[in-house]
Design a protein around this motif. Structure first.
Motif, PDB file in Angstrom:
ATOM      1  N   ALA A  35       0.767  -1.307   0.064  1.00  0.00           N
ATOM      2  CA  ALA A  35      -0.036  -0.054  -0.118  1.00  0.00           C
ATOM      3  C   ALA A  35       0.822   1.250  -0.042  1.00  0.00           C
ATOM      4  O   ALA A  35       0.360   2.408   0.084  1.00  0.00           O
ATOM      5  CB  ALA A  35      -0.935  -0.107   1.107  1.00  0.00           C
ATOM      6  N   ARG A  36       2.044   1.039  -0.163  1.00  0.00           N
ATOM      7  CA  ARG A  36       2.967   2.343  -0.038  1.00  0.00           C
ATOM      8  C   ARG A  36       2.961   3.165  -1.265  1.00  0.00           C
ATOM      9  O   ARG A  36       3.257   4.393  -1.308  1.00  0.00           O
ATOM     10  CB  ARG A  36       4.550   1.886   0.183  1.00  0.00           C
ATOM     11  N   ASP A  37       2.358   2.583  -1.974  1.00  0.00           N
ATOM     12  CA  ASP A  37       2.285   3.447  -3.596  1.00  0.00           C
ATOM     13  C   ASP A  37       0.990   4.252  -3.577  1.00  0.00           C
ATOM     14  O   ASP A  37       0.767   5.312  -4.073  1.00  0.00           O
ATOM     15  CB  ASP A  37       2.164   2.539  -4.748  1.00  0.00           C
ATOM     16  N   ILE A  38       0.130   4.017  -2.375  1.00  0.00           N
ATOM     17  CA  ILE A  38      -1.072   4.909  -2.260  1.00  0.00           C
ATOM     18  C   ILE A  38      -0.750   6.388  -1.612  1.00  0.00           C
ATOM     19  O   ILE A  38       0.051   6.280  -0.296  1.00  0.00           O
ATOM     20  CB  ILE A  38      -2.021   4.216  -1.299  1.00  0.00           C
ATOM     21  N   PRO A  39      -0.903   7.681  -2.262  1.00  0.00           N
ATOM     22  CA  PRO A  39      -0.635   8.576  -1.332  1.00  0.00           C
ATOM     23  C   PRO A  39      -1.350   8.893  -0.186  1.00  0.00           C
ATOM     24  O   PRO A  39      -2.506   8.316  -0.093  1.00  0.00           O
ATOM     25  CB  PRO A  39      -1.160   9.726  -2.373  1.00  0.00           C
ATOM     26  N   ALA A  40      -0.546   9.445   0.616  1.00  0.00           N
ATOM     27  CA  ALA A  40      -1.332   9.397   2.341  1.00  0.00           C
ATOM     28  C   ALA A  40      -2.657  10.110   2.186  1.00  0.00           C
ATOM     29  O   ALA A  40      -3.375   9.516   2.998  1.00  0.00           O
ATOM     30  CB  ALA A  40      -0.278  10.287   3.277  1.00  0.00           C
ATOM     31  N   ALA A  41      -2.538  11.221   1.521  1.00  0.00           N
ATOM     32  CA  ALA A  41      -4.218  11.733   1.638  1.00  0.00           C
ATOM     33  C   ALA A  41      -5.076  10.788   1.069  1.00  0.00           C
ATOM     34  O   ALA A  41      -6.390  10.735   1.543  1.00  0.00           O
ATOM     35  CB  ALA A  41      -4.275  12.900   0.900  1.00  0.00           C
ATOM     36  N   TYR A  42      -4.940  10.188   0.066  1.00  0.00           N
ATOM     37  CA  TYR A  42      -5.803   8.997  -0.707  1.00  0.00           C
ATOM     38  C   TYR A  42      -5.962   7.825   0.322  1.00  0.00           C
ATOM     39  O   TYR A  42      -7.143   7.395   0.596  1.00  0.00           O
ATOM     40  CB  TYR A  42      -5.381   8.522  -1.834  1.00  0.00           C
ATOM     41  N   LEU A  43      -5.000   7.533   0.888  1.00  0.00           N
ATOM     42  CA  LEU A  43      -5.192   6.447   1.914  1.00  0.00           C
ATOM     43  C   LEU A  43      -6.044   6.741   2.960  1.00  0.00           C
ATOM     44  O   LEU A  43      -7.018   5.895   3.302  1.00  0.00           O
ATOM     45  CB  LEU A  43      -3.800   6.042   2.604  1.00  0.00           C
TER      46      LEU A  43
END
Length: 306
Positions: A35-43
């Protein structure tokens, strides 16, 4: 790409002796290294929407990855789908959400589009009929498989309660024969996602027979505490005649007074039970037909009282 189709249903509600499935927020999976490819805001938005709508956040993240790589490509599709979750305008008009409460439903704003995707999936049967809901989002069986595969990659650990073949998406509405059986199922289903605790009888966690005992207690019936004694308590039910609310037993070893494991029959056509499996797992929906060693037998405790 979310498209508007007929036959969408609202959130399911119980009626009569029908009991609906579903996954509580407590069953939400953790985030894996994938899940590291997910931008923090999107996560954060995926997780918040998952909790709000009772849908695995990993499913929303998988759709976001496939549709726009989490907002990195928001070009309008050749069919006219727009925004990070690729909604068609007509679908957005019906299911758009003002997620950030700024007074606008913006198809290009992830704070609106992500909860709108959860809203749309929920309206089309998720989390109970998760694969059907994803198919409604994009009418492609390969798309459904891709979403499930990507979701599993985003989840920490094995998430059978949410997106696996033993998961809540396979546990649809069931019809119990009696009000007692419906109450037993409703209680057990509400515990899905809570941890297995050896000796546990709730409310924070359960072992297998603690779950069955408390589920029956919720329906006004006292059954023994341990699985071996529960096996001898209720009338036997022949295999193939089991019904929702019956108990299903496993692991009868030589020298023991009865089976060492028990679950509650839930969805007979699919062979699913509600169960607290073992240490390190949560209360879940799981196959009883494929359980290692096979079924020892079924009983119907409430029939003892009638």
């Amino acid at each position: 790409m979310a498209t508007l189709i007929g036959g969408a249903t609202g959130a399911l509600t119980s009626g009569g002796n029908r009991v609906d499935g579903g996954c509580p927020a407590s069953a939400q999976p953790g985030a894996s290294d994938g899940a590291r490819d997910i931008p923090a805001a999107y996560l954060r938005l995926y997780q918040a929407a998952g909790n709000a709508y009772g849908i695995p956040w990993t499913i929303l993240a998988a759709i976001g990855h496939i549709e726009s790589h989490h907002g990195r490509d928001q070009s309008t599709s050749s069919a006219g789908a727009r925004g990070p979750m690729q909604f068609m305008p007509a679908t957005w008009a019906a299911y758009g959400v003002d997620g950030d409460t700024d007074g606008h439903k913006d198809i290009t704003n992830p704070a609106d589009a992500i909860p709108a995707a959860a809203h749309y999936l929920r309206a089309n049967g998720a989390p109970v009929r998760l694969r059907e809901a994803i198919f409604a989002y994009n009418h492609s069986r390969s798309y459904v498989d891709d979403v499930i595969t990507q979701a599993r990659g985003y989840a920490a650990g094995k998430i059978t309660e949410t997106t696996g073949d033993d998961g809540c998406d396979l546990a649809g509405p069931v019809s119990a024969r009696t009000v007692i059986a419906a109450r037993v199922i409703s209680y057990a289903r509400a515990q899905v996602g809570k941890p297995y605790i050896y000796g546990g009888t709730g409310p924070t966690g359960y072992d297998c027979s603690g779950l069955t005992m408390m589920a029956y207690r919720s329906a006004g019936i006292a059954i023994p505490r341990l699985s071996d004694a529960q096996y001898w308590f209720g009338p036997r039910v022949p295999a193939g005649q089991e019904a929702p609310g019956d108990l299903v037993f496993f692991d009868y070893r030589p020298g023991h007074s009865g089976p060492g494991h028990v679950g509650i029959v839930y969805d007979v056509p699919r062979g699913l039970m509600l169960v607290a499996p073992h240490t390190g797992t949560n209360v879940r929906v799981q196959s009883y037909r494929n359980y290692p060693g096979g079924v020892v037998g079924f009983t119907r405790p409430y029939a003892r009282h009638h």
